[in-house]
Motif scaffolding. Structure first.
Motif, short mmCIF file in Angstrom:
data_model
loop_
_atom_site.label_atom_id
_atom_site.label_comp_id
_atom_site.label_asym_id
_atom_site.label_seq_id
_atom_site.Cartn_x
_atom_site.Cartn_y
_atom_site.Cartn_z
N THR A 155 69.90 57.32 20.66
CA THR A 155 68.46 57.12 20.79
C THR A 155 68.17 56.54 22.16
O THR A 155 69.02 55.89 22.76
N SER A 156 66.97 56.81 22.65
CA SER A 156 66.64 56.24 23.95
C SER A 156 65.76 55.02 23.74
O SER A 156 64.96 54.97 22.83
N SER A 157 65.94 54.04 24.57
CA SER A 157 65.11 52.84 24.47
C SER A 157 64.28 52.76 25.74
O SER A 157 64.50 53.49 26.70
N SER A 158 63.31 51.83 25.73
CA SER A 158 62.46 51.71 26.90
C SER A 158 63.28 51.29 28.11
O SER A 158 62.87 51.51 29.24
N ALA A 159 64.47 50.71 27.89
CA ALA A 159 65.31 50.30 29.01
C ALA A 159 65.81 51.51 29.80
O ALA A 159 66.12 51.40 30.98
N ASP A 160 65.89 52.69 29.14
CA ASP A 160 66.36 53.90 29.83
C ASP A 160 65.26 54.52 30.69
O ASP A 160 65.51 55.48 31.39
N ARG A 161 64.07 54.02 30.56
CA ARG A 161 62.93 54.76 31.11
C ARG A 161 62.58 54.37 32.53
O ARG A 161 62.70 53.21 32.91
N VAL A 162 62.16 55.37 33.28
CA VAL A 162 61.65 55.14 34.63
C VAL A 162 60.20 54.70 34.47
O VAL A 162 59.43 55.35 33.77
N VAL A 163 59.82 53.61 35.10
CA VAL A 163 58.44 53.13 34.96
C VAL A 163 57.58 53.73 36.07
O VAL A 163 57.88 53.56 37.25
N VAL A 164 56.58 54.46 35.66
CA VAL A 164 55.64 55.07 36.62
C VAL A 164 54.29 54.38 36.44
O VAL A 164 53.72 54.41 35.34
N ALA A 165 53.81 53.76 37.49
CA ALA A 165 52.48 53.13 37.41
C ALA A 165 51.43 54.23 37.43
O ALA A 165 51.57 55.23 38.15
N VAL A 166 50.42 54.06 36.59
CA VAL A 166 49.40 55.11 36.47
C VAL A 166 48.04 54.44 36.42
O VAL A 166 47.91 53.32 35.93
N CYS A 167 47.04 55.13 36.96
CA CYS A 167 45.73 54.52 37.08
C CYS A 167 44.67 55.60 36.94
O CYS A 167 44.80 56.68 37.52
N TRP A 168 43.65 55.32 36.12
CA TRP A 168 42.51 56.25 36.04
C TRP A 168 41.66 56.05 37.28
O TRP A 168 41.36 54.92 37.65
N LEU A 169 41.27 57.12 37.91
CA LEU A 169 40.46 57.00 39.12
C LEU A 169 39.07 56.49 38.78
O LEU A 169 38.46 55.76 39.54
N ASP A 170 38.56 56.89 37.64
CA ASP A 170 37.25 56.42 37.20
C ASP A 170 37.32 56.26 35.68
O ASP A 170 37.10 57.22 34.94
N ARG A 171 37.67 55.04 35.26
CA ARG A 171 37.94 54.82 33.84
C ARG A 171 36.71 55.13 32.97
O ARG A 171 36.84 55.63 31.85
N GLU A 172 35.54 54.88 33.51
CA GLU A 172 34.32 55.14 32.72
C GLU A 172 34.19 56.62 32.43
O GLU A 172 33.80 57.03 31.33
N LYS A 173 34.55 57.42 33.42
CA LYS A 173 34.44 58.88 33.25
C LYS A 173 35.57 59.44 32.40
O LYS A 173 35.44 60.49 31.79
N SER A 174 36.72 58.75 32.39
CA SER A 174 37.90 59.29 31.71
C SER A 174 38.19 58.61 30.38
O SER A 174 39.22 58.86 29.77
#
Ligand SMILES: O=c1ccn([C@H]2C[C@H](O)[C@@H](COP(=O)(O)OP(=O)(O)OP(=O)(O)O)O2)c(=O)[nH]1
Ligand SMILES: [Mg+2]
Length: 157
Positions: free
Chosen positions: A2-21
């Protein structure tokens, strides 16, 4: 395994316009073993993609991928096989230093118009390691059995 969160690459993500999305989900893996996270169209209005037409579809998202990784924008096979809708520049490349909106270049290679609606899962994002190379210029290269044979020189069967 099984994979755990420790195996994961962390990618920062951001909504450009949270109100619209606000109504859109983040890209996500649909199954435990999925290689790609499906990403949705952040269209304001439906887009009818005519046969032969290409369109750059917004996702509403920006990402910060760790150095040494990329995101590949790949087609969804269901869209490709059922409707002929695929990624024009497959696989699209999202560079680790890109901070603009992730956009999906779709093309309709099918015979019928295809309606893309807001929230439709239009592509999948695969996070992958990339090796940075240094080119070493040489007068000659080491020989191989293949040599310059390519483009089908080994035949079909
Ligand atoms: O399907 C794609 C492909 C690219 N990009 C963004 C992220 C990527 O980091 C940037 C540049 O992509 P690419 O290197 O493929 O395009 P280019 O034509 O070489 O443009 P540039 O000169 O900006 O590198 O555009 C997307 O949003 N979707
Ligand atoms: Mg480039």
């Amino acid at each position: 395994m099984t994979s755990s969160s420790a195996d994961r690459v962390v990618v920062a993500v951001c909504w450009l316009d949270r109100e619209k999305s606000g109504d859109l989900p983040l890209p996500c893996y649909e199954t435990d073993g999925a290689a790609g996270m499906d990403v949705c169209a952040a269209l304001d209005a439906d887009h009818l993609l005519h046969p032969g037409e290409r369109a750059l579809i917004p996702t509403g998202l920006a990402v910060a991928i760790p150095k040494g990784y990329e995101i590949q924008v790949r087609p969804r096979s269901g869209l490709a096989v059922r409707h002929g809708v695929t990624i024009l520049n497959a696989p699209g490349t999202i560079d680790s230093d890109y901070r603009g909106e992730v956009k999906i270049a779709l093309i309709n290679l099918g015979r019928d118009p295809y309606l893309i609606k807001r929230g439709d899962r239009i592509a999948q994002l695969v996070v992958a390691p990339v090796a940075a190379a240094t080119l070493r210029l040489q007068p000659k290269l080491e020989q191989t059995r293949r040599g310059d044979g390519g483009f089908g020189h080994t035949g079909v069967r």
